[in-house]
Design an enzyme around this catalytic site. Sequence first.
Site, mmCIF file in Angstrom:
data_model
loop_
_atom_site.group_PDB
_atom_site.id
_atom_site.type_symbol
_atom_site.label_atom_id
_atom_site.label_comp_id
_atom_site.label_asym_id
_atom_site.label_seq_id
_atom_site.Cartn_x
_atom_site.Cartn_y
_atom_site.Cartn_z
ATOM 1 C CD GLU A 242 -0.085 -10.743 17.460
ATOM 2 O OE1 GLU A 242 -0.293 -9.718 16.687
ATOM 3 O OE2 GLU A 242 -0.548 -10.854 18.729
ATOM 4 N NE ARG B 208 -2.344 -1.046 3.357
ATOM 5 C CZ ARG B 208 -2.383 -2.811 3.956
ATOM 6 N NH1 ARG B 208 -3.330 -3.853 3.325
ATOM 7 N NH2 ARG B 208 -1.427 -3.707 5.055
HETATM 8 P P1 5GP Z 1 2.936 -1.696 12.398
HETATM 9 O O1 5GP Z 1 4.594 -3.023 11.719
HETATM 10 O O2 5GP Z 1 3.888 -0.683 12.343
HETATM 11 O O3 5GP Z 1 3.064 -2.506 13.650
HETATM 12 O O4 5GP Z 1 2.483 -2.329 11.367
HETATM 13 C C1 5GP Z 1 2.677 -1.270 10.057
HETATM 14 C C2 5GP Z 1 2.140 -1.901 8.370
HETATM 15 O O5 5GP Z 1 1.245 -3.139 8.860
HETATM 16 C C3 5GP Z 1 1.880 -1.148 7.109
HETATM 17 O O6 5GP Z 1 3.009 -1.909 6.327
HETATM 18 C C4 5GP Z 1 0.768 -1.597 7.132
HETATM 19 O O7 5GP Z 1 0.294 -1.286 5.507
HETATM 20 C C5 5GP Z 1 0.246 -2.622 7.973
HETATM 21 N N1 5GP Z 1 -0.861 -2.443 8.761
HETATM 22 C C6 5GP Z 1 -0.655 -2.807 10.643
HETATM 23 N N2 5GP Z 1 -2.960 -2.169 10.570
HETATM 24 C C7 5GP Z 1 -3.051 -1.504 8.976
HETATM 25 C C8 5GP Z 1 -4.461 -1.015 9.405
HETATM 26 O O8 5GP Z 1 -4.995 -0.629 10.260
HETATM 27 N N3 5GP Z 1 -4.879 -0.854 7.717
HETATM 28 C C9 5GP Z 1 -4.011 -0.731 7.074
HETATM 29 N N4 5GP Z 1 -3.950 -0.150 5.764
HETATM 30 N N5 5GP Z 1 -2.917 -1.662 7.026
HETATM 31 C C10 5GP Z 1 -2.106 -1.398 8.521
#
Ligand code: 5GP
Length: 174
Positions: free
Chosen positions: A98, A61
């Site tokens: 996780e 995305r």
């Molecule tokens: P993090 O690594 O910060 O925990 O999660 C961010 C990554 O997971 C990003 O690449 C994102 O695209 C995806 N992601 C996690 N939760 C969501 C969400 O609620 N919506 C979207 N669009 N992407 C998410």
Amino acid sequence: MNSKILLDNLRCIPDWPVKGVNFRDVTTLFKSSEALQEITDEMYELYKDRGITKIVGIESRGFVMSSALALRLGAGIVLCRKPGKLPCETVQESYAKEYGIDTIEIHKDAINENDVILLHDDLLATGGTMRAACSLVKKFNPKKVYCNFIIELEKEFPECRSTFDEDIEISSLL
Ligand code: 5GP
């Protein structure tokens, strides 16, 4: 900044992909011409004077706005991908998720020491993905690294920004 256009067009899906997660669906932002224009304009205003030479988009995305902004800024685009998708020699970084370990990679010749890099992903949650992307990009010794997101889940993960290196400037639109 007109956050209303973005908030009005953002769809949230409760309990997806697993129970307890409220998933922010950015595809509804991307399909709205007004929201897409607003995101591009906001990002352009944030970074127009930073001398950005390349935008690193995080799969998948993150590719969307990286492309739109690179065209506005006159910057190049670098794809940060999951293993096995890039055809030439890569530099990799692994990080704990996780459940298990994830790896991301960039072509070895994609970034050089003269680059000013903007990393972009759609959303910041725990920060695991972007921290790994920052570590990966820093292996190339660019002049400066910026990070940008459309959405930052600040309420759910209030300590997230403090886990990044201090020299990395972070911004988000929502
Ligand atoms: P993090 O690594 O910060 O925990 O999660 C961010 C990554 O997971 C990003 O690449 C994102 O695209 C995806 N992601 C996690 N939760 C969501 C969400 O609620 N919506 C979207 N669009 N992407 C998410």
